[in-house]
Write a protein that holds these residues in place. Sequence first.
Motif, PDB file in Angstrom:
ATOM      1  N   LYS A 236       8.893 -13.633   4.538  1.00 62.68           N
ATOM      2  CA  LYS A 236      10.146 -13.365   3.815  1.00 62.68           C
ATOM      3  C   LYS A 236       9.911 -12.882   2.386  1.00 62.68           C
ATOM      4  CE  LYS A 236      12.966 -16.579   6.467  1.00 62.68           C
ATOM      5  NZ  LYS A 236      13.641 -17.889   6.458  1.00 62.68           N
ATOM      6  N   SER A 237       8.685 -12.994   1.894  1.00 62.23           N
ATOM      7  CA  SER A 237       8.413 -12.661   0.491  1.00 62.23           C
ATOM      8  C   SER A 237       8.339 -11.158   0.229  1.00 62.23           C
ATOM      9  CB  SER A 237       7.115 -13.315   0.028  1.00 62.23           C
ATOM     10  OG  SER A 237       5.998 -12.724   0.682  1.00 62.23           O
ATOM     11  N   SER A 238       8.129 -10.371   1.251  1.00 53.09           N
ATOM     12  CA  SER A 238       8.012  -8.919   1.076  1.00 53.09           C
ATOM     13  C   SER A 238       9.361  -8.254   1.314  1.00 53.09           C
ATOM     14  CB  SER A 238       7.002  -8.342   2.068  1.00 53.09           C
ATOM     15  OG  SER A 238       5.738  -8.882   1.851  1.00 53.09           O
ATOM     16  N   LYS A 239       9.544  -7.128   0.664  1.00 52.23           N
ATOM     17  CA  LYS A 239      10.767  -6.359   0.877  1.00 52.23           C
ATOM     18  C   LYS A 239      10.879  -5.969   2.352  1.00 52.23           C
ATOM     19  CE  LYS A 239      13.344  -2.385  -0.811  1.00 52.23           C
ATOM     20  NZ  LYS A 239      13.367  -1.234  -1.716  1.00 52.23           N
TER      21      LYS A 239
ATOM     22  N   LEU B 207      -8.215   1.026  16.612  1.00 55.90           N
ATOM     23  CA  LEU B 207      -7.760   0.005  17.559  1.00 55.90           C
ATOM     24  C   LEU B 207      -7.378  -1.275  16.825  1.00 55.90           C
ATOM     25  CD1 LEU B 207     -10.206   0.400  20.576  1.00 55.90           C
ATOM     26  CD2 LEU B 207      -7.735   0.713  20.586  1.00 55.90           C
ATOM     27  N   TYR B 208      -8.160  -1.631  15.799  1.00 63.89           N
ATOM     28  CA  TYR B 208      -7.858  -2.827  15.019  1.00 63.89           C
ATOM     29  C   TYR B 208      -6.475  -2.703  14.375  1.00 63.89           C
ATOM     30  CZ  TYR B 208      -7.661  -6.048  11.141  1.00 63.89           C
ATOM     31  OH  TYR B 208      -7.242  -7.011  10.250  1.00 63.89           O
ATOM     32  N   TYR B 209      -6.215  -1.567  13.717  1.00 67.74           N
ATOM     33  CA  TYR B 209      -4.927  -1.392  13.054  1.00 67.74           C
ATOM     34  C   TYR B 209      -3.787  -1.301  14.057  1.00 67.74           C
ATOM     35  CZ  TYR B 209      -7.092  -1.155   8.562  1.00 67.74           C
ATOM     36  OH  TYR B 209      -7.777  -1.490   7.435  1.00 67.74           O
ATOM     37  N   LYS B 210      -4.048  -0.714  15.221  1.00 72.81           N
ATOM     38  CA  LYS B 210      -3.028  -0.674  16.268  1.00 72.81           C
ATOM     39  C   LYS B 210      -2.689  -2.095  16.696  1.00 72.81           C
ATOM     40  CE  LYS B 210      -1.862   1.210  20.713  1.00 72.81           C
ATOM     41  NZ  LYS B 210      -2.065   0.575  21.954  1.00 72.81           N
ATOM     42  N   GLU B 211      -3.707  -2.919  16.859  1.00 66.69           N
ATOM     43  CA  GLU B 211      -3.499  -4.311  17.265  1.00 66.69           C
ATOM     44  C   GLU B 211      -2.713  -5.072  16.204  1.00 66.69           C
ATOM     45  OE1 GLU B 211      -3.740  -7.889  19.379  1.00 66.69           O
ATOM     46  OE2 GLU B 211      -4.133  -5.857  20.031  1.00 66.69           O
ATOM     47  N   VAL B 212      -3.107  -4.943  14.946  1.00 67.89           N
ATOM     48  CA  VAL B 212      -2.427  -5.653  13.862  1.00 67.89           C
ATOM     49  C   VAL B 212      -0.973  -5.196  13.761  1.00 67.89           C
ATOM     50  CG1 VAL B 212      -2.300  -5.921  11.343  1.00 67.89           C
ATOM     51  CG2 VAL B 212      -4.479  -6.172  12.522  1.00 67.89           C
ATOM     52  N   ASN B 213      -0.755  -3.899  13.846  1.00 72.91           N
ATOM     53  CA  ASN B 213       0.593  -3.368  13.676  1.00 72.91           C
ATOM     54  C   ASN B 213       1.480  -3.538  14.905  1.00 72.91           C
ATOM     55  OD1 ASN B 213       0.120  -2.611  11.027  1.00 72.91           O
ATOM     56  ND2 ASN B 213      -0.761  -0.670  11.632  1.00 72.91           N
ATOM     57  N   SER B 214       0.894  -3.923  16.031  1.00 75.36           N
ATOM     58  CA  SER B 214       1.704  -4.123  17.232  1.00 75.36           C
ATOM     59  C   SER B 214       2.406  -5.477  17.221  1.00 75.36           C
ATOM     60  CB  SER B 214       0.845  -4.000  18.487  1.00 75.36           C
ATOM     61  OG  SER B 214      -0.031  -5.106  18.589  1.00 75.36           O
ATOM     62  N   LYS B 215       2.064  -6.327  16.287  1.00 71.39           N
ATOM     63  CA  LYS B 215       2.659  -7.658  16.185  1.00 71.39           C
ATOM     64  C   LYS B 215       3.897  -7.599  15.304  1.00 71.39           C
ATOM     65  CE  LYS B 215      -1.055  -9.039  18.246  1.00 71.39           C
ATOM     66  NZ  LYS B 215      -1.168  -8.635  19.593  1.00 71.39           N
TER      67      LYS B 215
ATOM     68  N   ASN C 103       7.780 -12.632  14.449  1.00 73.58           N
ATOM     69  CA  ASN C 103       7.903 -13.736  15.393  1.00 73.58           C
ATOM     70  C   ASN C 103       6.564 -14.101  16.020  1.00 73.58           C
ATOM     71  OD1 ASN C 103      10.633 -14.110  14.952  1.00 73.58           O
ATOM     72  ND2 ASN C 103      11.182 -12.553  16.455  1.00 73.58           N
ATOM     73  N   TYR C 104       5.718 -13.100  16.233  1.00 72.53           N
ATOM     74  CA  TYR C 104       4.376 -13.359  16.761  1.00 72.53           C
ATOM     75  C   TYR C 104       3.617 -14.287  15.809  1.00 72.53           C
ATOM     76  CZ  TYR C 104      -0.550 -12.538  17.794  1.00 72.53           C
ATOM     77  OH  TYR C 104      -1.883 -12.710  18.056  1.00 72.53           O
ATOM     78  N   TYR C 105       3.625 -13.972  14.509  1.00 71.37           N
ATOM     79  CA  TYR C 105       2.909 -14.790  13.530  1.00 71.37           C
ATOM     80  C   TYR C 105       3.565 -16.172  13.373  1.00 71.37           C
ATOM     81  CZ  TYR C 105       0.342 -10.551  12.579  1.00 71.37           C
ATOM     82  OH  TYR C 105      -0.444  -9.445  12.723  1.00 71.37           O
ATOM     83  N   ARG C 106       4.886 -16.227  13.483  1.00 68.80           N
ATOM     84  CA  ARG C 106       5.584 -17.525  13.410  1.00 68.80           C
ATOM     85  C   ARG C 106       5.193 -18.422  14.587  1.00 68.80           C
ATOM     86  NH1 ARG C 106       9.649 -13.898  11.363  1.00 68.80           N
ATOM     87  NH2 ARG C 106      10.225 -14.514   9.246  1.00 68.80           N
TER      88      ARG C 106
ATOM     89  N   SER D  11       3.601  -7.892   5.080  1.00 70.30           N
ATOM     90  CA  SER D  11       2.893  -9.167   4.998  1.00 70.30           C
ATOM     91  C   SER D  11       2.089  -9.491   6.257  1.00 70.30           C
ATOM     92  CB  SER D  11       3.887 -10.299   4.693  1.00 70.30           C
ATOM     93  OG  SER D  11       4.889 -10.326   5.677  1.00 70.30           O
ATOM     94  N   TYR D  12       2.092  -8.615   7.245  1.00 68.44           N
ATOM     95  CA  TYR D  12       1.399  -8.899   8.503  1.00 68.44           C
ATOM     96  C   TYR D  12      -0.105  -9.102   8.313  1.00 68.44           C
ATOM     97  CZ  TYR D  12       5.647  -7.610  11.103  1.00 68.44           C
ATOM     98  OH  TYR D  12       6.912  -7.549  11.604  1.00 68.44           O
ATOM     99  N   ASN D  13      -0.738  -8.280   7.504  1.00 66.09           N
ATOM    100  CA  ASN D  13      -2.186  -8.436   7.292  1.00 66.09           C
ATOM    101  C   ASN D  13      -2.504  -9.783   6.643  1.00 66.09           C
ATOM    102  OD1 ASN D  13      -3.051  -6.077   8.473  1.00 66.09           O
ATOM    103  ND2 ASN D  13      -3.078  -4.923   6.565  1.00 66.09           N
TER     104      ASN D  13
END
Length: 179
Positions: free
Chosen positions: A101-104, A68-76, A79-82, A109-111
């Motif tokens: 922008k630093s990752s390919k 559930l944690y990874y589902k939550e993190v990956n659902s973002k 723009n959500y983090y911005r 970079s979400y985590n």
Amino acid sequence: PNNYHIEYDGHYYSVLYSYCGKPAILKATASEIRICDQYNRLICTHKRSYREFPLYITVDEHMPPEHLYYKEVNSKDGNYYRRWASAIGPAMSELIDRLLKSSKHEEQSYNACAGILHKVKTIPKGAAEEVARKCIEINSCKYFTFKQMLKKMDVKELPEHSPGTLPNHENIRGKDYYK
């Protein structure tokens, strides 16, 4: 076959993760899949799927907490983090934008974004902005750098409210009232 899903007709239907590895009985109709335990007690039902995608039919309540944690993190998305960062301030917005922008692939970079933004919840906003500014100045917009800067600048975490203390207010009687 794996994890907490039962295969039927090329689809994988979820069952509560605590049943993983235990015997189960699957009953299929044209419209429904019923999964029962070894004593024929109903565990769960699913609408039967005939689609080619998705093959995995999963109910969130069936998932173990770590999934559930990874589902939550990956659902973002980025723009959500911005948006989250913009609520803190312009330096944090810039830091998160550069990090994304630093990752390919932005998803990589979400985590790191989640780690920084969750950490910011525990420190004063002004300090978070200052640390973000320092990371930008040295052109190192990374989670590790942010964490090291917090330590180097000796930023103190905000005190947590202790559950035993109540604010003073005329409508709050307190424990002495009930003696």
